[in-house]
Enzyme design. Structure first.
Site, PDB file in Angstrom:
ATOM      1  N   HIS A 184       0.832  -1.208   0.000  1.00 47.44           N
ATOM      2  CA  HIS A 184       0.000   0.000   0.000  1.00 47.44           C
ATOM      3  C   HIS A 184       0.864   1.253   0.000  1.00 47.44           C
ATOM      4  O   HIS A 184       0.866   2.036   0.951  1.00 47.44           O
ATOM      5  CB  HIS A 184      -0.962  -0.009   1.194  1.00 47.44           C
ATOM      6  CG  HIS A 184      -1.980  -1.095   1.128  1.00 47.44           C
ATOM      7  ND1 HIS A 184      -1.902  -2.232   1.897  1.00 47.44           N
ATOM      8  CD2 HIS A 184      -3.083  -1.225   0.352  1.00 47.44           C
ATOM      9  CE1 HIS A 184      -2.926  -3.022   1.616  1.00 47.44           C
ATOM     10  NE2 HIS A 184      -3.653  -2.440   0.682  1.00 47.44           N
ATOM     11  N   HIS A 188       1.391   1.573  -5.799  1.00 52.92           N
ATOM     12  CA  HIS A 188       0.086   0.922  -5.900  1.00 52.92           C
ATOM     13  C   HIS A 188      -0.994   1.937  -6.256  1.00 52.92           C
ATOM     14  O   HIS A 188      -1.844   1.686  -7.123  1.00 52.92           O
ATOM     15  CB  HIS A 188      -0.265   0.235  -4.576  1.00 52.92           C
ATOM     16  CG  HIS A 188      -1.697  -0.183  -4.467  1.00 52.92           C
ATOM     17  ND1 HIS A 188      -2.266  -1.162  -5.264  1.00 52.92           N
ATOM     18  CD2 HIS A 188      -2.700   0.269  -3.652  1.00 52.92           C
ATOM     19  CE1 HIS A 188      -3.545  -1.302  -4.947  1.00 52.92           C
ATOM     20  NE2 HIS A 188      -3.834  -0.444  -3.984  1.00 52.92           N
ATOM     21  N   HIS A 225      -7.090   6.691  -2.430  1.00 52.89           N
ATOM     22  CA  HIS A 225      -7.811   5.594  -1.780  1.00 52.89           C
ATOM     23  C   HIS A 225      -7.044   4.855  -0.682  1.00 52.89           C
ATOM     24  O   HIS A 225      -7.656   4.200   0.165  1.00 52.89           O
ATOM     25  CB  HIS A 225      -8.316   4.590  -2.827  1.00 52.89           C
ATOM     26  CG  HIS A 225      -7.308   3.560  -3.238  1.00 52.89           C
ATOM     27  ND1 HIS A 225      -6.276   3.837  -4.104  1.00 52.89           N
ATOM     28  CD2 HIS A 225      -7.180   2.260  -2.888  1.00 52.89           C
ATOM     29  CE1 HIS A 225      -5.557   2.743  -4.284  1.00 52.89           C
ATOM     30  NE2 HIS A 225      -6.071   1.771  -3.554  1.00 52.89           N
ATOM     31  N   ASP A 226      -5.706   4.927  -0.647  1.00 58.92           N
ATOM     32  CA  ASP A 226      -4.937   4.275   0.415  1.00 58.92           C
ATOM     33  C   ASP A 226      -4.018   5.259   1.131  1.00 58.92           C
ATOM     34  O   ASP A 226      -3.007   4.866   1.723  1.00 58.92           O
ATOM     35  CB  ASP A 226      -4.108   3.111  -0.149  1.00 58.92           C
ATOM     36  CG  ASP A 226      -4.904   1.821  -0.263  1.00 58.92           C
ATOM     37  OD1 ASP A 226      -5.831   1.631   0.545  1.00 58.92           O
ATOM     38  OD2 ASP A 226      -4.612   1.012  -1.155  1.00 58.92           O
ATOM     39  N   ASP A 350      -8.125  -1.926  -8.228  1.00 56.82           N
ATOM     40  CA  ASP A 350      -7.434  -2.094  -6.958  1.00 56.82           C
ATOM     41  C   ASP A 350      -6.716  -3.437  -6.863  1.00 56.82           C
ATOM     42  O   ASP A 350      -5.706  -3.568  -6.160  1.00 56.82           O
ATOM     43  CB  ASP A 350      -8.432  -1.947  -5.807  1.00 56.82           C
ATOM     44  CG  ASP A 350      -7.772  -1.676  -4.470  1.00 56.82           C
ATOM     45  OD1 ASP A 350      -6.589  -1.289  -4.459  1.00 56.82           O
ATOM     46  OD2 ASP A 350      -8.447  -1.817  -3.440  1.00 56.82           O
TER      47      ASP A 350
END
Length: 358
Positions: A184, A188, A225-226, A350
């Site tokens: 993560h 990514h 998103h992360d 993802d």
């Protein structure tokens, strides 16, 4: 627990030597601090098909105190050393422990010919995100964001966006992805962004079915998103009754955290490239008082897509999509259906990297 231990001890005295050995090991773990530790070495030693370099890397990630610093075995690929990671020895609660931002002396330069040359390959399914991370000196997300916004001409098509603040924001966003994370990290996030864009523009006509605002918000969600991922699962925080789990009531803990922290970063005056649009337009409010502002639309899409990446929500999202497809009732004129398809796209992006050839 005491009854279980006493019962196991009694059984051990009456079973075969092999089973007794296994029970003894279990009892040892139950009575030690290693109950929840990952015994990677035992698992890996039993797998003769795995490359030794990969085993070495996995050992360094999961057993850093016993391993990591003593081995001279090279990593299996450039990917493993891309960010020169120092494996984290424990998981921390990001609400109580500050995860240091990536420090870099890299000068952001979108005109760099080597980086632009590599970017030309991004519309291919087998685009090598790891090579892109290398050529950008560990800054794939900022460059992917910049080039993608440039590709879709968002600053020409959406009035009021501030390009200077945008560049500042994408660099700050990337700095918030811990390079110590084996998965993560910003590489990514960049891969998800590029794959989502591929789904929208190359493998389907989704980009022509959704609005410009929705496309921009979808790409923004991928990049966010992360953000600030602590490197462990939401279940860990639930089982340890951490402040993070308490804040979000055990529901989509990490996804809520990523969304809240990333949006807070965006809202800083120096980063908010939407800021020129934040003041209500009196004419629009008079003519269409019930229509959400562009900024509200962006926030709605971003939050919806980031929360959709929670695997706990996967069955509900997937079943709804499947029912729409099977009953031929998917209507791209509907805002809800467009959002549903975008959720599927970010969820697929993802986890798409293992399906790519390179």
């Amino acid at each position: 627990m005491l009854c279980v231990i006493l019962g196991a001890q009694d059984v051990k005295s009456r079973c075969s030597p092999e089973d007794a050995s296994q029970l003894a090991h279990v009892l040892h773990l139950v009575g030690s601090h290693a109950l929840y530790s990952t015994n990677v070495q035992t698992v890996l030693n039993g797998d003769s098909s795995m490359d030794e370099g990969v085993k070495e890397f996995l050992m360094s990630q999961f057993n850093p105190r016993k391993h990591g610093s003593t081995s001279n075995t090279p990593a299996p690929s450039p990917t493993m050393n891309m960010h020169k990671r120092k494996p984290r020895t424990s998981c921390v609660d990001p609400l109580t422990t500050t995860i240091p931002a990536n420090e870099s002396k890299h000068v952001f330069n979108p005109a760099n010919p080597a980086i632009r040359a590599k970017w030309k390959e991004h519309e291919m399914w087998d685009f090598d995100i790891f090579s892109f991370a290398e050529v950008t000196e560990g800054h794939p997300l900022a460059y992917a964001m910049y080039y993608t916004f440039e590709k879709h001409a968002f600053f020409d098509r959406i009035y009021g966006l501030n390009p200077t603040k945008f560049v500042r924001f994408i660099q700050a966003l990337e700095a918030g992805y811990p390079s110590s994370n084996a998965y993560h990290n910003s590489t990514h996030a960049a891969d998800v962004l590029i794959t989502f864009d591929y789904f929208c523009t190359k493998s389907s006509s989704l980009a022509r079915k959704i609005s410009t605002i929705e496309l921009m918000a979808g790409l923004l969600a991928c990049a966010m998103h992360d953000y600030k991922h602590p490197g462990c699962t939401g279940a860990f925080f639930i089982h340890t009754s951490s402040p993070l789990a308490l804040r979000y009531n055990d529901k989509s803990i990490l996804e809520n955290f990523h969304a809240a922290e990333a949006w807070s970063l965006l809202m800083l005056p120096e980063n908010n490239f939407l800021s020129d649009r934040m003041d209500p337009d009196p004419v629009s409010m008079l003519l269409a008082p019930d229509v959400p502002s562009i900024d509200a639309q962006v926030r709605h899409v971003v939050l919806s897509l980031i929360l959709a990446t929670d695997l706990a929500r996967h069955p509900k999202v997937l079943n709804k999509f499947q029912n729409k497809v099977l009953t031929n009732s998917l209507d791209m004129v509907s805002e809800q259906d467009r959002l549903l398809v975008m959720k599927i796209a970010i969820k697929a992006a993802d986890v798409a990297n293992p399906a790519k050839p390179s």
